[in-house]
Write a protein that holds these residues in place. Structure first.
Motif, PDB file in Angstrom:
ATOM      1  N   VAL A  24       0.857  -1.219   0.273  1.00 41.13           N
ATOM      2  CA  VAL A  24       0.360  -0.334   0.260  1.00 41.13           C
ATOM      3  C   VAL A  24       1.125   0.797  -0.461  1.00 41.13           C
ATOM      4  CG1 VAL A  24      -1.714   1.727   1.540  1.00 41.13           C
ATOM      5  CG2 VAL A  24      -1.862  -1.516   1.349  1.00 41.13           C
ATOM      6  N   ALA A  25       0.684   1.979  -0.971  1.00 42.46           N
ATOM      7  CA  ALA A  25       1.175   2.842  -0.776  1.00 42.46           C
ATOM      8  C   ALA A  25       0.760   4.983  -0.870  1.00 42.46           C
ATOM      9  CB  ALA A  25       1.621   4.057  -2.185  1.00 42.46           C
ATOM     10  N   ASP A  26       1.287   5.175   0.373  1.00 40.27           N
ATOM     11  CA  ASP A  26       0.597   7.186   0.579  1.00 40.27           C
ATOM     12  C   ASP A  26       0.625   7.984  -0.154  1.00 40.27           C
ATOM     13  OD1 ASP A  26      -0.068   9.267   1.828  1.00 40.27           O
ATOM     14  OD2 ASP A  26       1.300   8.729   3.713  1.00 40.27           O
ATOM     15  N   LEU A  27      -0.520   8.246  -1.526  1.00 39.16           N
ATOM     16  CA  LEU A  27       0.513   9.204  -2.371  1.00 39.16           C
ATOM     17  C   LEU A  27       0.285  10.459  -1.702  1.00 39.16           C
ATOM     18  CD1 LEU A  27      -1.711   7.674  -4.957  1.00 39.16           C
ATOM     19  CD2 LEU A  27       0.614   7.266  -4.274  1.00 39.16           C
ATOM     20  N   GLY A  28      -0.512  11.019  -0.975  1.00 41.05           N
ATOM     21  CA  GLY A  28      -0.007  11.958  -0.019  1.00 41.05           C
ATOM     22  C   GLY A  28       0.761  13.460  -0.852  1.00 41.05           C
ATOM     23  N   ALA A  29       2.043  13.051   0.099  1.00 42.69           N
ATOM     24  CA  ALA A  29       3.459  13.453  -0.102  1.00 42.69           C
ATOM     25  C   ALA A  29       3.460  13.894  -1.934  1.00 42.69           C
ATOM     26  CB  ALA A  29       4.669  12.757   0.065  1.00 42.69           C
ATOM     27  N   ARG A  30       2.442  13.149  -2.743  1.00 48.22           N
ATOM     28  CA  ARG A  30       3.089  13.396  -4.574  1.00 48.22           C
ATOM     29  C   ARG A  30       1.926  14.019  -4.970  1.00 48.22           C
ATOM     30  NH1 ARG A  30       7.660  11.169  -6.152  1.00 48.22           N
ATOM     31  NH2 ARG A  30       7.582  12.673  -7.920  1.00 48.22           N
ATOM     32  N   LYS A  31       0.689  14.219  -3.985  1.00 48.72           N
ATOM     33  CA  LYS A  31      -0.572  14.535  -5.492  1.00 48.72           C
ATOM     34  C   LYS A  31      -0.187  15.664  -5.859  1.00 48.72           C
ATOM     35  CE  LYS A  31      -4.729  16.918  -3.515  1.00 48.72           C
ATOM     36  NZ  LYS A  31      -6.170  16.604  -2.583  1.00 48.72           N
ATOM     37  N   ASP A  32       0.428  16.862  -5.826  1.00 45.81           N
ATOM     38  CA  ASP A  32       0.624  17.707  -7.470  1.00 45.81           C
ATOM     39  C   ASP A  32       1.590  16.688  -8.303  1.00 45.81           C
ATOM     40  OD1 ASP A  32      -0.165  19.236  -5.297  1.00 45.81           O
ATOM     41  OD2 ASP A  32       1.498  20.703  -4.630  1.00 45.81           O
ATOM     42  N   PHE A  33       2.577  16.309  -7.695  1.00 43.05           N
ATOM     43  CA  PHE A  33       2.684  15.873  -9.137  1.00 43.05           C
ATOM     44  C   PHE A  33       1.904  14.684  -9.685  1.00 43.05           C
ATOM     45  CE2 PHE A  33       4.919  11.810 -10.988  1.00 43.05           C
ATOM     46  CZ  PHE A  33       5.575  12.124 -11.738  1.00 43.05           C
ATOM     47  N   ILE A  34       1.407  13.885  -9.075  1.00 43.53           N
ATOM     48  CA  ILE A  34       0.046  13.141  -9.720  1.00 43.53           C
ATOM     49  C   ILE A  34      -0.813  13.843 -10.734  1.00 43.53           C
ATOM     50  CG2 ILE A  34      -1.890  11.307  -9.214  1.00 43.53           C
ATOM     51  CD1 ILE A  34      -0.183  10.407  -6.952  1.00 43.53           C
ATOM     52  N   ALA A  35      -1.280  15.424 -10.203  1.00 44.37           N
ATOM     53  CA  ALA A  35      -2.458  16.075 -10.554  1.00 44.37           C
ATOM     54  C   ALA A  35      -1.896  16.841 -11.799  1.00 44.37           C
ATOM     55  CB  ALA A  35      -2.739  16.951 -10.082  1.00 44.37           C
ATOM     56  N   GLU A  36      -0.562  17.149 -11.405  1.00 46.43           N
ATOM     57  CA  GLU A  36       0.100  17.537 -12.955  1.00 46.43           C
ATOM     58  C   GLU A  36       0.719  16.800 -14.108  1.00 46.43           C
ATOM     59  OE1 GLU A  36       5.024  20.349 -14.371  1.00 46.43           O
ATOM     60  OE2 GLU A  36       3.695  20.068 -11.882  1.00 46.43           O
ATOM     61  N   THR A  37       0.909  15.838 -13.554  1.00 44.01           N
ATOM     62  CA  THR A  37       1.093  14.772 -14.649  1.00 44.01           C
ATOM     63  C   THR A  37       0.298  13.307 -15.327  1.00 44.01           C
ATOM     64  OG1 THR A  37       3.519  14.157 -13.383  1.00 44.01           O
ATOM     65  CG2 THR A  37       2.775  13.128 -15.164  1.00 44.01           C
ATOM     66  N   TYR A  38      -1.024  13.640 -13.960  1.00 42.62           N
ATOM     67  CA  TYR A  38      -2.448  12.681 -14.295  1.00 42.62           C
ATOM     68  C   TYR A  38      -3.152  12.850 -14.873  1.00 42.62           C
ATOM     69  CZ  TYR A  38       1.982   9.565 -14.520  1.00 42.62           C
ATOM     70  OH  TYR A  38       3.507   9.126 -14.442  1.00 42.62           O
ATOM     71  N   GLY A  39      -3.269  14.320 -13.599  1.00 39.96           N
ATOM     72  CA  GLY A  39      -4.514  15.040 -13.517  1.00 39.96           C
ATOM     73  C   GLY A  39      -5.392  15.294 -12.642  1.00 39.96           C
ATOM     74  N   GLU A  40      -6.204  15.461 -12.669  1.00 42.16           N
ATOM     75  CA  GLU A  40      -6.435  16.152 -11.138  1.00 42.16           C
ATOM     76  C   GLU A  40      -7.230  14.415 -10.147  1.00 42.16           C
ATOM     77  OE1 GLU A  40      -6.588  18.702  -8.551  1.00 42.16           O
ATOM     78  OE2 GLU A  40      -5.524  19.366  -9.291  1.00 42.16           O
ATOM     79  N   LYS A  41      -8.085  13.477 -11.548  1.00 42.26           N
ATOM     80  CA  LYS A  41      -9.208  12.744 -11.431  1.00 42.26           C
ATOM     81  C   LYS A  41      -8.447  11.853 -10.250  1.00 42.26           C
ATOM     82  CE  LYS A  41     -11.390   9.035 -13.692  1.00 42.26           C
ATOM     83  NZ  LYS A  41     -11.261   8.130 -15.260  1.00 42.26           N
ATOM     84  N   TRP A  42      -6.981  11.187 -10.672  1.00 41.48           N
ATOM     85  CA  TRP A  42      -6.349  10.083  -9.901  1.00 41.48           C
ATOM     86  C   TRP A  42      -5.652  10.946  -8.567  1.00 41.48           C
ATOM     87  CZ3 TRP A  42      -7.979   6.994 -12.524  1.00 41.48           C
ATOM     88  CH2 TRP A  42      -8.032   6.985 -13.617  1.00 41.48           C
ATOM     89  N   ALA A  43      -5.084  12.035  -8.290  1.00 42.63           N
ATOM     90  CA  ALA A  43      -4.782  12.862  -7.017  1.00 42.63           C
ATOM     91  C   ALA A  43      -5.866  13.046  -6.361  1.00 42.63           C
ATOM     92  CB  ALA A  43      -4.563  14.446  -7.322  1.00 42.63           C
ATOM     93  N   ALA A  44      -7.279  12.934  -6.049  1.00 41.95           N
ATOM     94  CA  ALA A  44      -7.254  12.881  -5.752  1.00 41.95           C
ATOM     95  C   ALA A  44      -7.987  11.250  -4.592  1.00 41.95           C
ATOM     96  CB  ALA A  44      -9.691  12.250  -6.039  1.00 41.95           C
ATOM     97  N   TYR A  45      -7.158  10.682  -4.952  1.00 42.22           N
ATOM     98  CA  TYR A  45      -7.255   9.384  -4.156  1.00 42.22           C
ATOM     99  C   TYR A  45      -5.859   9.578  -3.757  1.00 42.22           C
ATOM    100  CZ  TYR A  45     -10.459   6.989  -7.686  1.00 42.22           C
ATOM    101  OH  TYR A  45     -11.792   7.090  -7.695  1.00 42.22           O
ATOM    102  N   PRO A  46      -6.122   9.126  -1.611  1.00 45.12           N
ATOM    103  CA  PRO A  46      -4.641   9.050  -0.932  1.00 45.12           C
ATOM    104  C   PRO A  46      -4.166   7.924  -0.760  1.00 45.12           C
ATOM    105  CG  PRO A  46      -7.074   9.035   0.360  1.00 45.12           C
ATOM    106  CD  PRO A  46      -7.439   9.327  -1.104  1.00 45.12           C
ATOM    107  N   ARG A  47      -4.696   6.571  -1.385  1.00 44.62           N
ATOM    108  CA  ARG A  47      -4.087   5.615  -1.550  1.00 44.62           C
ATOM    109  C   ARG A  47      -4.055   5.006  -2.856  1.00 44.62           C
ATOM    110  NH1 ARG A  47      -2.460   7.669   2.778  1.00 44.62           N
ATOM    111  NH2 ARG A  47      -2.443   6.625   5.036  1.00 44.62           N
TER     112      ARG A  47
END
Length: 251
Positions: A24-47
């Motif tokens: 299991v990954a905690d995505l919180g610290a990479r939320k901005d990177f995920i939003a910029e690279t893959y989109g806000e849709k994916w950044a909405a998931y914290p795990r």
């Protein structure tokens, strides 16, 4: 049910369906990177639940002598298995009242705006046709690294202590409050075997750093052009020599 019990249930289900690794990954610290690279849709998931299935080792080692159809066959077979596992994990989390999105194991994203497409077409508009980009919908490697399954090697693949880079990955994004794993240190050291064996010399032998763009480590155009050349002769885009030569997981 506690968070740990839910994580154990997810892991047990995944392993019963053939997953060799589950984290299991905690995505919180990479939320901005995920939003910029893959989109806000994916950044909405914290795990993210990261899942791996190992390649048959001998099938990958054959690639040192030349491409084989067996490698391509099992590449596709493992992808299908991972999609089945990811779907089952997603459905389990849904039954627990959580949001879950199984990311396809092997798929490229489309360049184009799909939102409102039906309405635009019905209104008589003629949008430009979509085209496929050689960028994944979401980085399975990012999830796997944050889950502590392995590290990104100089071959730009996830390397695990158990199987080296001879595996395939998939990801289930979720808001389930699952206890995350912790990343492990990069263990490539001074090894450059993947760089040295790369036929088009696309790999540069540079250790992964989070802040570096991919082209610091890999000439993607050169790699893709070489795979196109292989396909023009062999009929399939395949190489995998950088996976085969890696010393991790060879025994």
């Amino acid at each position: 049910m506690s968070k740990t019990e839910l994580k154990d249930e997810v892991s047990t289900l995944a392993q019963s369906l053939g997953a060799n690794l589950c984290g299991v990954a905690d995505l919180g610290a990479r939320k901005d990177f995920i939003a910029e690279t893959y989109g806000e849709k994916w950044a909405a998931y914290p795990r993210a639940v990261s899942l791996a299935v190992f390649f048959p080792r001998e099938v990958v080692l054959e690639q040192l002598d030349g491409p084989t159809r067996s490698y391509s066959y099992f590449y596709a077979a493992i992808n299908r298995q991972l999609d089945t596992i990811g779907l089952a994990v997603s459905n389990l989390l849904q039954t627990k009242g959580c949001r879950a999105y199984p990311v396809p194991t092997s798929d490229y994203r489309l360049a184009g705006e799909a939102k409102g497409l039906h309405e635009r077409l019905a209104a008589g508009e003629s949008p430009e046709p979509f085209h496929t980009e050689r960028v994944g919908m979401f980085s399975h490697r990012l999830a796997a690294v944050l889950a502590g399954l392995g590290w990104v090697g100089k071959n730009c693949s996830l390397i695990t202590p158990q199987a080296g880079p001879r595996l395939r990955l998939t990801t289930v994004l979720t808001d389930a409050p699952l206890p995350p794993g912790k990343p492990i240190e990069n263990r490539c050291g001074s090894c450059t075997r993947c760089r040295d064996i790369c036929p088009p010399r696309a790999l540069k032998g540079v250790a992964f750093r989070e802040e570096d763009p991919v082209d610091v480590r890999l000439d993607q155009e050169r790699c893709n052009a070489y795979l196109d050349r292989v396909a023009s002769v062999f009929g399939q885009h395949t190489c995998a020599r950088c996976l085969a030569v890696c010393p991790w997981g060879r025994k």
